[in-house]
Design an enzyme around this catalytic site. Structure first.
Site, mmCIF file in Angstrom:
data_model
loop_
_atom_site.group_PDB
_atom_site.id
_atom_site.type_symbol
_atom_site.label_atom_id
_atom_site.label_comp_id
_atom_site.label_asym_id
_atom_site.label_seq_id
_atom_site.Cartn_x
_atom_site.Cartn_y
_atom_site.Cartn_z
ATOM 1 N N ARG A 68 0.263 13.076 4.920
ATOM 2 C CA ARG A 68 -0.918 13.099 4.044
ATOM 3 C C ARG A 68 -2.057 12.281 4.646
ATOM 4 O O ARG A 68 -3.218 12.603 4.510
ATOM 5 C CB ARG A 68 -0.601 12.509 2.669
ATOM 6 C CG ARG A 68 0.383 13.249 1.872
ATOM 7 C CD ARG A 68 0.411 12.698 0.462
ATOM 8 N NE ARG A 68 -0.668 13.243 -0.342
ATOM 9 C CZ ARG A 68 -1.858 12.730 -0.524
ATOM 10 N NH1 ARG A 68 -2.167 11.649 0.073
ATOM 11 N NH2 ARG A 68 -2.772 13.292 -1.262
ATOM 12 N N CYS A 115 2.692 15.265 -3.525
ATOM 13 C CA CYS A 115 3.956 14.854 -2.899
ATOM 14 C C CYS A 115 4.892 14.447 -4.044
ATOM 15 O O CYS A 115 4.548 14.572 -5.217
ATOM 16 C CB CYS A 115 3.730 13.696 -1.933
ATOM 17 S SG CYS A 115 3.378 12.150 -2.758
ATOM 18 N N ARG A 168 -1.666 13.556 -6.233
ATOM 19 C CA ARG A 168 -2.471 12.977 -5.148
ATOM 20 C C ARG A 168 -3.803 13.726 -4.913
ATOM 21 O O ARG A 168 -4.078 14.225 -3.840
ATOM 22 C CB ARG A 168 -1.666 12.926 -3.841
ATOM 23 C CG ARG A 168 -0.283 12.359 -3.908
ATOM 24 C CD ARG A 168 -0.211 10.884 -4.207
ATOM 25 N NE ARG A 168 -0.662 10.022 -3.158
ATOM 26 C CZ ARG A 168 0.083 9.573 -2.144
ATOM 27 N NH1 ARG A 168 1.304 10.013 -2.007
ATOM 28 N NH2 ARG A 168 -0.415 8.759 -1.233
ATOM 29 N N ARG A 182 9.632 7.108 7.518
ATOM 30 C CA ARG A 182 8.179 7.363 7.506
ATOM 31 C C ARG A 182 7.382 6.088 7.296
ATOM 32 O O ARG A 182 6.172 6.065 7.495
ATOM 33 C CB ARG A 182 7.827 8.341 6.370
ATOM 34 C CG ARG A 182 8.360 9.736 6.557
ATOM 35 C CD ARG A 182 8.102 10.564 5.316
ATOM 36 N NE ARG A 182 6.684 10.667 5.032
ATOM 37 C CZ ARG A 182 5.892 11.576 5.587
ATOM 38 N NH1 ARG A 182 6.406 12.442 6.441
ATOM 39 N NH2 ARG A 182 4.614 11.631 5.315
ATOM 40 N N ASP A 235 3.656 0.020 -4.354
ATOM 41 C CA ASP A 235 4.577 0.253 -3.233
ATOM 42 C C ASP A 235 5.758 -0.708 -3.238
ATOM 43 O O ASP A 235 6.667 -0.560 -2.418
ATOM 44 C CB ASP A 235 3.839 0.141 -1.893
ATOM 45 C CG ASP A 235 2.829 1.243 -1.725
ATOM 46 O OD1 ASP A 235 1.971 1.134 -0.834
ATOM 47 O OD2 ASP A 235 2.867 2.213 -2.514
ATOM 48 N N LYS A 240 1.998 -0.177 8.245
ATOM 49 C CA LYS A 240 1.843 1.283 8.312
ATOM 50 C C LYS A 240 0.512 1.698 7.704
ATOM 51 O O LYS A 240 -0.217 2.510 8.268
ATOM 52 C CB LYS A 240 2.972 1.950 7.532
ATOM 53 C CG LYS A 240 2.693 3.397 7.167
ATOM 54 C CD LYS A 240 3.755 4.070 6.357
ATOM 55 C CE LYS A 240 3.637 3.852 4.881
ATOM 56 N NZ LYS A 240 2.766 4.807 4.162
ATOM 57 N N ASN A 241 0.178 1.103 6.569
ATOM 58 C CA ASN A 241 -1.013 1.553 5.848
ATOM 59 C C ASN A 241 -2.313 0.979 6.401
ATOM 60 O O ASN A 241 -3.391 1.279 5.887
ATOM 61 C CB ASN A 241 -0.860 1.255 4.357
ATOM 62 C CG ASN A 241 0.179 2.173 3.726
ATOM 63 O OD1 ASN A 241 0.619 3.140 4.343
ATOM 64 N ND2 ASN A 241 0.608 1.860 2.518
HETATM 65 C C1 EPZ Z 1 -2.543 4.588 -0.387
HETATM 66 O O1 EPZ Z 1 -2.394 5.916 -0.840
HETATM 67 C C2 EPZ Z 1 -1.238 4.229 0.315
HETATM 68 N N1 EPZ Z 1 -1.047 5.122 1.454
HETATM 69 C C3 EPZ Z 1 -0.076 4.366 -0.648
HETATM 70 O O2 EPZ Z 1 1.088 3.956 0.043
HETATM 71 C C4 EPZ Z 1 -0.317 3.422 -1.832
HETATM 72 O O3 EPZ Z 1 0.730 3.572 -2.771
HETATM 73 C C5 EPZ Z 1 -1.661 3.761 -2.486
HETATM 74 O O4 EPZ Z 1 -2.709 3.685 -1.500
HETATM 75 C C6 EPZ Z 1 -2.002 2.812 -3.626
HETATM 76 O O5 EPZ Z 1 -2.006 1.503 -3.170
HETATM 77 C C7 EPZ Z 1 -1.680 4.866 2.615
HETATM 78 O O6 EPZ Z 1 -2.448 3.926 2.723
HETATM 79 C C8 EPZ Z 1 -1.378 5.787 3.769
HETATM 80 P P1 EPZ Z 1 -5.009 5.972 -3.856
HETATM 81 P P2 EPZ Z 1 -3.684 6.709 -1.443
HETATM 82 O O7 EPZ Z 1 -6.055 6.900 -3.397
HETATM 83 O O8 EPZ Z 1 -4.889 6.319 -0.685
HETATM 84 C C9 EPZ Z 1 -5.581 8.677 -7.698
HETATM 85 C C10 EPZ Z 1 3.365 4.019 0.622
HETATM 86 O O9 EPZ Z 1 4.423 4.017 -0.035
HETATM 87 N N2 EPZ Z 1 -6.635 9.347 -6.914
HETATM 88 O O10 EPZ Z 1 -5.330 4.520 -3.974
HETATM 89 O O11 EPZ Z 1 -3.333 8.144 -1.520
HETATM 90 C C11 EPZ Z 1 -4.195 8.973 -7.142
HETATM 91 O O12 EPZ Z 1 -3.694 10.184 -7.664
HETATM 92 C C12 EPZ Z 1 2.199 4.878 0.169
HETATM 93 O O13 EPZ Z 1 3.169 3.346 1.664
HETATM 94 C C13 EPZ Z 1 -7.416 10.324 -7.535
HETATM 95 O O14 EPZ Z 1 -7.241 10.635 -8.706
HETATM 96 O O15 EPZ Z 1 -3.733 6.097 -2.901
HETATM 97 C C14 EPZ Z 1 -3.391 7.802 -7.596
HETATM 98 O O16 EPZ Z 1 -2.978 8.028 -8.932
HETATM 99 C C15 EPZ Z 1 2.506 5.678 -1.086
HETATM 100 N N3 EPZ Z 1 -8.372 10.950 -6.803
HETATM 101 C C16 EPZ Z 1 -4.394 6.649 -7.572
HETATM 102 O O17 EPZ Z 1 -5.695 7.264 -7.559
HETATM 103 C C17 EPZ Z 1 -8.601 10.630 -5.480
HETATM 104 O O18 EPZ Z 1 -9.512 11.214 -4.860
HETATM 105 C C18 EPZ Z 1 -4.274 5.738 -6.347
HETATM 106 O O19 EPZ Z 1 -4.401 6.552 -5.217
HETATM 107 C C19 EPZ Z 1 -7.801 9.637 -4.881
HETATM 108 C C20 EPZ Z 1 -6.823 9.006 -5.611
#
Ligand code: EPZ
Length: 431
Positions: A92, A116, A121, A399, A307, A22-23
């Site tokens: 998202r 969410c 996020r 999802r 995850d 998915k990701n």
């Molecule tokens: C991706 O989300 C995945 N989603 C998530 O999978 C996964 O948990 C996550 O990466 C971490 O591995 C998809 O790929 C569609 P991040 P993403 O940006 O990109 C903070 C699932 O269950 N952050 O790596 O949103 C954020 O708040 C989903 O399949 C900022 O502060 O994750 C978080 O604490 C859930 N500012 C951390 O970084 C930003 O601009 C990691 O977020 C971006 C992120």
């Protein structure tokens, strides 16, 4: 709303094919915007992209949501460069169109995604990276208005303050058609990012450094279309591996890539699970008794994946001894603990830390899913609980998994999906 009924106590046996990730599918769908020709990809989320305003998305093959879901995207007839709130709030990952839209057209208007269940996020790292690539950004009325100063993204050296997966993907996609070369540093190293880069390279991009914390992108003038097969879903594979481990089962996960799952495999072995690595599968045999793991901390890849945190907690809830789980990626990703405790688990949470004291058994209960991976954890707990577990709000599960209930039933689990359409009483029961 559909419900899932699980009657525990069956040892899972047999083999199951792992679906496309998915990701990886989500950013690759967004990246197709950058291409001048049709893009065909094997994914099971085609339906989610339909009507996004990019060109018509016709599922090839037997359509979205099927075992061999295939999809064709024809971006050349893209009608507008906007991702409206109504779409982004529902998925998202639609925010991933920002980078490709501004990279291809020089401008974009994309709704801020908002938070969410698992956290706020924010997208500040995305926006900072794009601004360092010559994109002027204004955030107003809940939208990001993006405009390149010179009509084109400008190659540059960008250092992410945190290896955000989404920020890495948005910056990478923005840089592919840039003027000049970009060096993205401290990027996320998840396999899905390498898959996105490999897809883009298959269409004519020039990206190097996949799997490392630095990506170098030589800007090109255009990308062709192409056909691409997405990597197997390491989180689905991990979820099914835990289903086998929990039920003392014996299951082959066909297509699973061990190298994408190192941190989880190590932990499963620590808990007493036998994991055999085969050329095109992972063979998992659950022990008669699971053993607690002193401490597991979620980290950016290749660390233990956030995850898989909820699913591992379900496993440790019946392991002999006490385990400690620390969640360092998202600020609110323990919502499954209260529901697991309603099933008899003994878990106490203090901030980012959960202490899991193994209990001899869980008992089936009605429980409520709160987010994607929490719902998976509740299904897993139901597989081993005494009696029936009813999981409500399974739309969370759908999802991110291609019919997880059907895959578990195919391994012998007593799992049934009850359609929510027939006003409350037991409707058509889908096996
Ligand atoms: C991706 O989300 C995945 N989603 C998530 O999978 C996964 O948990 C996550 O990466 C971490 O591995 C998809 O790929 C569609 P991040 P993403 O940006 O990109 C903070 C699932 O269950 N952050 O790596 O949103 C954020 O708040 C989903 O399949 C900022 O502060 O994750 C978080 O604490 C859930 N500012 C951390 O970084 C930003 O601009 C990691 O977020 C971006 C992120």
């Amino acid at each position: 709303m559909d419900r899932i009924l699980v009657n525990g106590g069956v040892r899972l046996k047999g083999e199951v094919k792992i679906s496309g990730a998915k990701n990886a599918a989500l950013p690759i769908m967004a990246a197709s915007i950058l291409c001048d020709g049709p893009v065909g990809s094997a994914t099971f989320l085609a339906g989610r992209h339909r009507g996004h305003g990019t060109a018509s998305v016709q599922p090839g093959g037997r359509g979205a949501g099927t075992r061999r879901g295939r999809m064709t995207i024809s971006p050349q007839t893209l009608r507008w460069q906007e991702a409206p709130y109504d779409l982004v709030r529902k998925m998202r990952a639609s925010f991933f169109v920002l980078g490709p839209l501004v990279g291809k057209y020089g401008h974009a208007r994309v709704s801020m995604p908002g938070g969410c269940a698992i956290g706020t996020r924010p997208v500040d790292i995305h926006l900072k990276a794009l601004s360092e690539l010559g994109v002027e950004l204004r955030v107003e009325h809940g939208y990001v208005e993006a405009e390149t100063l010179t009509g084109r993204v400008l190659g540059n050296r960008v250092v992410l303050e945190f290896p955000s997966v989404g920020a890495t993907e948005n910056a990478l996609m923005a840089a592919v058609l840039a003027k000049g070369t970009s060096e993205l540093c401290n990027v996320a190293r998840e396999p899905e990012i390498a898959d996105l880069a490999d897809f883009l390279n298959s269409c004519g991009a020039k990206i190097h450094g996949q799997g490392t914390d630095t990506l170098v992108i030589e800007g090109v003038d255009r990308l062709s279309g192409g056909t691409y097969s997405i990597i197997p879903d390491r989180i689905e594979a991990g979820t099914l591996a835990i289903a086998a481990a929990l039920t003392r089962g014996n299951v082959r996960l066909v297509g699973a890539v061990a190298d994408h799952m190192r941190a989880l495999i190590d932990r499963l072995r620590e808990a007493g699970v036998a994991v055999m690595e085969e050329p095109d599968a992972l063979h998992v045999i659950g022990p008669d008794e699971l053993v607690a793991i002193d401490e597991v901390t979620t980290r950016p890849y290749p660390g233990f994946p956030t995850d898989m945190q909820a699913q591992l907690m379900a496993l440790l809830s019946i392991a002999k001894g006490t385990s400690v789980i620390k969640e360092t990626i998202f600020e609110n990703r323990f919502m499954h603990t209260s529901e697991l405790c309603r099933m008899g688990a003994d878990i106490s949470v203090d901030g980012a830390c959960a202490v899991v004291r193994g209990v001899p058994k869980l008992s089936g209960s009605p429980v409520m899913a709160s987010d994607l991976r929490a719902s998976a954890a509740l299904v897993l707990a139901g597989l081993v609980a005494e009696g029936e577990t009813e999981i409500l709000r399974v739309y969370h599960l759908d999802r991110g998994y291609e019919r997880l209930d059907a895959k578990l039933a195919g391994l012998g689990a007593r799992v049934r999906r009850v359609s929510g359409k027939a006003n409350g009483h037991m409707a058509a029961v889908v096996p």
